[in-house]
Scaffold this active site. Structure first.
Site, PDB file in Angstrom:
ATOM      1  N   GLU A  35      -1.129  46.207  73.585  1.00 49.43           N
ATOM      2  CA  GLU A  35      -0.713  46.181  72.171  1.00 49.43           C
ATOM      3  C   GLU A  35       0.625  45.463  72.085  1.00 49.43           C
ATOM      4  O   GLU A  35       1.572  45.806  72.783  1.00 49.43           O
ATOM      5  CB  GLU A  35      -0.608  47.596  71.603  1.00 49.43           C
ATOM      6  CG  GLU A  35      -0.009  47.689  70.199  1.00 49.43           C
ATOM      7  CD  GLU A  35      -0.732  46.841  69.147  1.00 49.43           C
ATOM      8  OE1 GLU A  35      -1.921  47.061  68.915  1.00 49.43           O
ATOM      9  OE2 GLU A  35      -0.086  45.927  68.570  1.00 49.43           O
ATOM     10  N   LEU A  40       2.227  51.990  68.465  1.00 50.52           N
ATOM     11  CA  LEU A  40       0.763  52.017  68.507  1.00 50.52           C
ATOM     12  C   LEU A  40       0.214  52.353  67.111  1.00 50.52           C
ATOM     13  O   LEU A  40       0.961  52.720  66.211  1.00 50.52           O
ATOM     14  CB  LEU A  40       0.316  53.064  69.537  1.00 50.52           C
ATOM     15  CG  LEU A  40       0.836  52.827  70.970  1.00 50.52           C
ATOM     16  CD1 LEU A  40       0.485  54.022  71.873  1.00 50.52           C
ATOM     17  CD2 LEU A  40       0.242  51.543  71.548  1.00 50.52           C
ATOM     18  N   THR A  43      -2.723  48.171  62.311  1.00 51.34           N
ATOM     19  CA  THR A  43      -2.468  47.947  60.889  1.00 51.34           C
ATOM     20  C   THR A  43      -2.456  49.278  60.153  1.00 51.34           C
ATOM     21  O   THR A  43      -1.561  49.561  59.340  1.00 51.34           O
ATOM     22  CB  THR A  43      -3.599  47.069  60.287  1.00 51.34           C
ATOM     23  OG1 THR A  43      -3.686  45.863  61.038  1.00 51.34           O
ATOM     24  CG2 THR A  43      -3.364  46.771  58.826  1.00 51.34           C
ATOM     25  N   LYS A  53      -0.693  55.284  51.647  1.00 52.14           N
ATOM     26  CA  LYS A  53      -0.976  56.614  51.081  1.00 52.14           C
ATOM     27  C   LYS A  53       0.312  57.400  50.855  1.00 52.14           C
ATOM     28  O   LYS A  53       0.420  58.204  49.921  1.00 52.14           O
ATOM     29  CB  LYS A  53      -1.940  57.387  51.981  1.00 52.14           C
ATOM     30  CG  LYS A  53      -3.384  57.218  51.571  1.00 52.14           C
ATOM     31  CD  LYS A  53      -4.020  55.917  51.966  1.00 52.14           C
ATOM     32  CE  LYS A  53      -4.252  54.889  50.951  1.00 52.14           C
ATOM     33  NZ  LYS A  53      -4.853  53.653  51.485  1.00 52.14           N
ATOM     34  N   GLY A 180      -8.881  43.685  44.321  1.00 52.10           N
ATOM     35  CA  GLY A 180      -9.640  44.475  45.297  1.00 52.10           C
ATOM     36  C   GLY A 180      -8.883  45.759  45.591  1.00 52.10           C
ATOM     37  O   GLY A 180      -8.046  46.217  44.795  1.00 52.10           O
ATOM     38  N   ASP A 311     -12.145  45.618  62.741  1.00 54.38           N
ATOM     39  CA  ASP A 311     -12.038  44.560  61.731  1.00 54.38           C
ATOM     40  C   ASP A 311     -12.400  43.182  62.272  1.00 54.38           C
ATOM     41  O   ASP A 311     -12.674  42.264  61.499  1.00 54.38           O
ATOM     42  CB  ASP A 311     -10.593  44.480  61.199  1.00 54.38           C
ATOM     43  CG  ASP A 311     -10.287  45.543  60.144  1.00 54.38           C
ATOM     44  OD1 ASP A 311     -11.120  46.451  59.960  1.00 54.38           O
ATOM     45  OD2 ASP A 311      -9.211  45.455  59.516  1.00 54.38           O
ATOM     46  N   HIS A 442     -17.526  77.485  43.082  1.00 50.87           N
ATOM     47  CA  HIS A 442     -17.074  77.298  41.699  1.00 50.87           C
ATOM     48  C   HIS A 442     -15.673  77.883  41.542  1.00 50.87           C
ATOM     49  O   HIS A 442     -15.397  78.961  42.079  1.00 50.87           O
ATOM     50  CB  HIS A 442     -18.023  78.027  40.751  1.00 50.87           C
ATOM     51  CG  HIS A 442     -17.568  77.998  39.323  1.00 50.87           C
ATOM     52  ND1 HIS A 442     -17.701  76.882  38.534  1.00 50.87           N
ATOM     53  CD2 HIS A 442     -16.937  78.946  38.558  1.00 50.87           C
ATOM     54  CE1 HIS A 442     -17.193  77.139  37.338  1.00 50.87           C
ATOM     55  NE2 HIS A 442     -16.719  78.380  37.325  1.00 50.87           N
TER      56      HIS A 442
END
Ligand code: FAD
Ligand code: NAD
Length: 463
Positions: A35, A40, A43, A53, A180, A311, A442
Site C-alpha cells: 500500500e 491503510l 479510498t 459519512k 450521481g 473497483d 412495531h
C-alpha cells in the site's frame, strides 16, 4: 524450502485488498499487502465512505438544529457552526478506523509492504526498491477520480470529492458537476451548512442506474430541500480567477451557453480504475475498454496466479462489494469455494432521506418478463410519520408467476438500514409473500417493507 517470499501478495489496502489479505492470513497463507498511502483502508476509509459519512452525519444534525426542525419538537437551541471541530471529528473517525486496520494486520500477521507496487514479472512485484515473489498476486488497486477534459482540479476552488470533504469554509455558491452519488452526498453536506448548491447533470435525471421512479422522487425531494438542479445540461469549461470560478454550461442537446459564478466547483462525474504504474504489460495482462481488469467467476484474471477484485474490476464501485470479493478471492486461492452473488449487492446514497436499492430496477425487471409491483409510502408508516420523516416510499418488485422478489427500492430516512433485510430475503430466494408474512417490529420504518410486499398482491393494511 520454496523460493517464494509469500503465498499471497495483495496490491492495495482498500476494503477489497485489506479484507483479502486478512482472510488469506486467517486461512494460513503467508501474506503481504502493498500500500502506497501513509495509512491503510484505501479510498473508503481515507477519503471516501468514512469521511463523507462523518460530514453527512454532522451536517444533518446541524441542519436539524439550524433550520428549526428541532424547535418543532420543542428543542430550542442557539446554533453556531464550528467547522474546524466538524472537520476534527471527521479526521478522528478516519484516524481511528485506518489505525484499526493496521492493528488487524499485526494481529493476523499480514506484512505491510510500504510503497507503490509494480510487476517485474508474472509472479514478482517490486515495492520501494525490493523485489518480492509470490505464488498468488491479487490486484486490488481501486479507482480514482475521472477528470473532466479541460477542467483542472486544483483541490482549492475546483475540487474532487477529496477536496470537497476538506473545504476550510462554507462556499457561498457551490456548483456540482455530476448528479450521481458523490455529487448528491457532498452537495447535501455543503447545502446543509449554508451554501447555495447547483447540481449540473448531463442526463435528464439524477442517479443513473437506479430505479426510474426512485430517481424522479429523489429529484423532487432534493429540489424541495433547495438544491438547484440543472438536468440535461453539460459543463463545457471552468475558469478560475482570484479564487472564484466561472462555469460554462450548455444544454446537453446543444443550444445557447450560459455561465454560473461559483466559489467552489465539485467535479464528480465518476471514477476510473487504477492500473497506471502497475506495469501490467510485464505480466501479459491487458485492460478492457473501460480500463478495468477482466476476471472470471472466481476472480482469476487471464494470467494464472494473478487475481483481481474491487473497483479495478467490472461491477458497481462499492466498498462492501470489494470486501465480499476480498473474502471470496482469498478462499479461492486457499482452495476453498469463494462466491459473491453479484445479483444481490445493495447500494445506498446517504442523503436525507437515504436512497437504497437491491436487485433489478423496475425497468430491468420488466425487460425480462412480467412483474408485480407493490408500493408503500413512508407517509403512511407510523414511525416515519411520528418522527416527521414523511418523504419517500418502498417498492417491492416480484416475478408475476413465481412471486420471487427481484428488486427492492427505498427512499426513507433510514433506507440504508432497511435495505439489509431485503438483501437477505433475496439471498434466500424469498417471495413477496415470505416478506409479507414475516413479523416486523412495531413501530419501525421496516414495516413499510412488509406493507409494500403485501401491496404486491394488493393487500396492504395502512393505505
Ligand atoms: P480502494 O479503496 O480505492 O483502495 C485501493 C488502494 O490501493 C488505495 O489505497 C491505493 O493507494 C492503493 N494502490 C493503488 N495502486 C497501488 C500500487 N500500485 N501499489 C500500492 N498501492 C496501490 N462505497 C460504499 O460502498 N459506500 C459509501 O458510502 C461510499 N462512499 C464513498 C464516498 C466517496 C467520496 C468516494 C470517493 C467513494 C465512496 N465509496 C463508497 C466507494 C468506495 O470507496 C470504493 O468502492 C472502495 O473503496 C473500493 O475499494 P477497493 O479496495 O477496490 O479500492
Ligand atoms: P456517478 O457515476 O455516481 O455519477 C456521475 C454523474 O455525472 C452521472 O450522473 C453522469 O451522468 C454525470 N456526468 C458525467 N459527465 C458529466 C458532465 N460532463 N457534465 C455533467 N454531468 C456529467 O459517479 P460519482 O458520483 O463520481 O461516484 C463515483 C463512484 O463512487 C460511484 O460509482 C459510486 O458507486 C461510488 N460512491 C458510492 C457511494 C455510496 O455508496 N454511498 C458514495 C460515493 C461514491
Amino acid at each position: 524450502m520454496s523460493d517464494y517470499d509469500f503465498d499471497v501478495i495483495v496490491i492495495g489496502a482498500g476494503p477489497g485488498g485489506y479484507v483479502a489479505a486478512i482472510r488469506a492470513a486467517q486461512l494460513g497463507l503467508k501474506t503481504a499487502c502493498a500500500e502506497s498511502r501513509e495509512t491503510l483502508g484505501g479510498t473508503c476509509l481515507n477519503v471516501g465512505c468514512i469521511p463523507s459519512k462523518a460530514m453527512l452525519h454532522a451536517s444533518e444534525l446541524y441542519d436539524e438544529a439550524a433550520s428549526g426542525k428541532l424547535a418543532k419538537l420543542g428543542i430550542k437551541a442557539q446554533v453556531e457552526l464550528d467547522l474546524d471541530t466538524m472537520h476534527g471529528q471527521r479526521k478522528d473517525a478516519v484516524k481511528s478506523l485506518t489505525g484499526g486496520i493496521e492493528f488487524l494486520f499485526k494481529k493476523n500477521k499480514v506484512e505491510w509492504l510500504k510503497g507503490r507496487a509494480a510487476f517485474t514479472g508474472k509472479d514478482v512485484v517490486e515495492v520501494a526498491g525490493k523485489s518480492y515473489r509470490a505464488k498468488n498476486i491479487v490486484i486490488a488497486t481501486g479507482s480514482s477520480v475521472t477528470p473532466l477534459p479541460g477542467v483542472e482540479i486544483d483541490e482549492k476552488v475546483v475540487v474532487s470529492s477529496t477536496g470537497a470533504l476538506e473545504l476550510p469554509k462554507v462556499p457561498g455558491h457551490m456548483v456540482v458537476i455530476g448528479g450521481g452519488v458523490i455529487g448528491l452526498e457532498l452537495g447535501s453536506v455543503w447545502k446543509r451548512l449554508g451554501a447555495r448548491v447547483t447540481v449540473v447533470e448531463f442526463l435528464d435525471q439524477l442517479l443513473p442506474g437506479m430505479d426510474g421512479e426512485i430517481r424522479k422522487e429523489a429529484a423532487k425531494i432534493f429540489k424541495k430541500q433547495g438544491l438547484e438542479l440543472k438536468l440535461s445540461t453539460k459543463v463545457t469549461g471552468v475558469t478560475v480567477k482570484d479564487g472564484k470560478a466561472t462555469v460554462t454550461v450548455e444544454p446537453a442537446a446543444g443550444g445557447a451557453a450560459e455561465t454560473l459564478e461559483a466559489d467552489a466547483v465539485l467535479v464528480s462525474i465518476g471514477r476510473r480504475p487504477n492500473t497506471e504504474g502497475l506495469a501490467l504489460d510485464r505480466t501479459g495482462l491487458t485492460v478492457n475498454k473501460r480500463g478495468q481488469i477482466e476476471i472470471n467467476h472466481d476472480f482469476a484474471t487471464a494470467v494464472p496466479g494473478i487475481w483481481a477484485i474491487g473497483d479495478v474490476v467490472p461491477g458497481p464501485m462499492l466498498a462492501h462489494k470489494a470486501e465480499d470479493e476480498g473474502i471470496a478471492v482469498a478462499e479461492n486461492i486457499a482452495g476453498l469455494t469463494g462466491i459473491v452473488n453479484h445479483d444481490v449487492i445493495p447500494g445506498v446514497v446517504y442523503t436525507m432521506p437515504e436512497i437504497a436499492g437491491v436487485g433489478l430496477t423496475e425497468e430491468e425487471a420488466r425487460e425480462r418478463g412480467e412483474v408485480k409491483v407493490g408500493k408503500f409510502p413512508m407517509l403512511a408508516n407510523s414511525r416515519a410519520k411520528t418522527n416527521h420523516e414523511p418523504d419517500g416510499f418502498v417498492k417491492v418488485i416480484a416475478d408475476a408467476k413465481t412471486d420471487r422478489v427481484l428488486g427492492v427500492h427505498i427512499i426513507a430516512s433510514v433506507a440504508g438500514t432497511m435495505i439489509a433485510q431485503a438483501a437477505q430475503a433475496m439471498e434466500f430466494g424469498a417471495t413477496s409473500e415470505d416478506i409479507a408474512y414475516t413479523c416486523h417490529a412495531h413501530p419501525t420504518h421496516s414495516e413499510a417493507i412488509k406493507e409494500a410486499a403485501m401491496a404486491v398482491t394488493g393487500k396492504p393494511i395502512h393505505i
